[in-house]
Design an enzyme around this catalytic site. Structure first.
Site, PDB file in Angstrom:
ATOM      1  N   ASP A   1       0.874  -1.103   0.108  1.00  0.00           N
ATOM      2  CA  ASP A   1      -0.041   0.141  -0.062  1.00  0.00           C
ATOM      3  C   ASP A   1       1.003   1.141  -0.031  1.00  0.00           C
ATOM      4  O   ASP A   1       1.878   1.210   0.828  1.00  0.00           O
ATOM      5  CB  ASP A   1      -0.864   0.043   1.057  1.00  0.00           C
ATOM      6  CG  ASP A   1      -2.097   1.196   1.027  1.00  0.00           C
ATOM      7  OD1 ASP A   1      -3.033   0.771   0.539  1.00  0.00           O
ATOM      8  OD2 ASP A   1      -1.852   2.287   1.604  1.00  0.00           O
ATOM      9  N   ILE A   2       0.641   2.175  -0.893  1.00  0.00           N
ATOM     10  CA  ILE A   2       1.440   3.591  -1.192  1.00  0.00           C
ATOM     11  C   ILE A   2       0.980   4.204   0.338  1.00  0.00           C
ATOM     12  O   ILE A   2      -0.229   4.535   0.789  1.00  0.00           O
ATOM     13  CB  ILE A   2       1.071   4.205  -2.239  1.00  0.00           C
ATOM     14  CG1 ILE A   2       1.540   3.462  -3.417  1.00  0.00           C
ATOM     15  CG2 ILE A   2       1.995   5.496  -2.374  1.00  0.00           C
ATOM     16  CD1 ILE A   2       1.130   3.996  -4.909  1.00  0.00           C
TER      17      ILE A   2
ATOM     18  N   GLU B   1      -4.655   2.418  -4.183  1.00  0.00           N
ATOM     19  CA  GLU B   1      -3.245   2.546  -4.315  1.00  0.00           C
ATOM     20  C   GLU B   1      -2.389   1.226  -3.675  1.00  0.00           C
ATOM     21  O   GLU B   1      -1.367   1.112  -3.332  1.00  0.00           O
ATOM     22  CB  GLU B   1      -2.883   3.804  -3.301  1.00  0.00           C
ATOM     23  CG  GLU B   1      -3.135   3.449  -1.810  1.00  0.00           C
ATOM     24  CD  GLU B   1      -4.555   4.072  -1.347  1.00  0.00           C
ATOM     25  OE1 GLU B   1      -4.650   4.235  -0.301  1.00  0.00           O
ATOM     26  OE2 GLU B   1      -5.440   4.281  -2.105  1.00  0.00           O
TER      27      GLU B   1
END
Length: 263
Positions: free
Chosen positions: A92-93, A135
């Site tokens: 996950d960004i 994301e």
């Protein structure tokens, strides 16, 4: 179709293929020019192109969730039969919403595309990388032993963190990712949902611990012991041995020992 199915000729001029043709060619597929192809090859190329599009994320070009779940199903089946190791990573960004809020959604799209390219450079041809949603990305790594999982995840984390993203001539960004991982259950037919939940739980722990870090669940001990093998195959082995003993005790009759012998 069954052997008794009735086949009917289809003429391309009777089909509305313009939208399908545009979708496939705009996605970067080889140009489909009708005069240079037979109708059958052209139609098959359009169908193949649409199938490929249905399995890919349009922004990053990576596998989409539908395709990724199919790969997970296949890996679970392989794990159950072979007992080989496989690792699922969920990424996950970090602080992605802040990027969108501060620089706009176009900048967010550029970041997603850049991270996707970086991840592609970190995986093997046999691995499957997907944009799982928003994301979040996912990677399944077949034949990944527990001794190497953390170092692979760390290499991915460092690659993303060290990549500068050119959003515009006046703006460069650097982002980081949090990574959670879980190994497949060997010799056990689990479910994709359970495997994803286990990896997602590790991702949540990485986020909660401060982000830009890795949490990987210890590989579950799902091997079959010698005692368990004996319990599984013991009854079959006993049956086979008993059957062999019965056969060895059969006394074949002397072909001359018949009621008519000596007459």
């Amino acid at each position: 179709m069954t052997g008794s199915a009735t086949y009917q000729s289809v003429f391309l001029r009777d089909l509305r293929l313009s939208t399908a043709h545009s979708l496939v060619t705009q996605a970067g597929a080889p140009s489909l020019v009708l005069p240079n192809e037979t109708p059958t090859r052209y139609l098959q190329a359009v169908i193949d192109g649409l199938c490929d599009l249905s399995l890919r994320d349009p922004l990053t070009g990576l596998a989409n969730r539908r395709h990724f779940r199919t790969v997970l199903e296949r890996e679970i089946d392989r794990m159950a039969r072979s007992g080989e190791a496989a690792l699922l990573l969920m990424l996950d960004i970090d602080h992605f919403k802040k990027i969108n809020d501060t620089h706009g959604h176009i900048a967010g799209d550029i970041v997603l595309q850049s991270v996707a390219r970086t991840l592609l450079g970190c995986v093997r041809p046999m691995d499957t990388l997907a944009r799982y949603g928003g994301e979040e990305f996912a990677i399944v790594l077949p034949s990944c032993q527990a001794a190497f999982g953390r170092s692979i995840a760390e290499r991915i984390r460092e690659a993303v963190e060290s990549t500068t993203i050119r959003v515009s001539p006046a703006l460069d960004l650097n982002v980081s990712v949090s990574i959670g991982g879980a190994y497949a259950l060997q010799w056990i037919r689990s479910t994709t949902q359970l495997w994803i939940e286990r990896a997602d739980n590790q991702l949540y722990q990485a986020k909660s611990a401060g982000r830009n870090r890795i949490c990987i669940e210890e590989q579950p001990d799902s091997t079959v012991s010698a005692e368990e093998k004996s319990m599984l195959f013991g009854p079959l082995s006993m049956y086979l041995h008993a059957n062999e003993a019965d056969q060895s005790n059969v006394i074949q009759a002397d072909p001359t020992d018949t009621p008519d012998a000596g007459r």
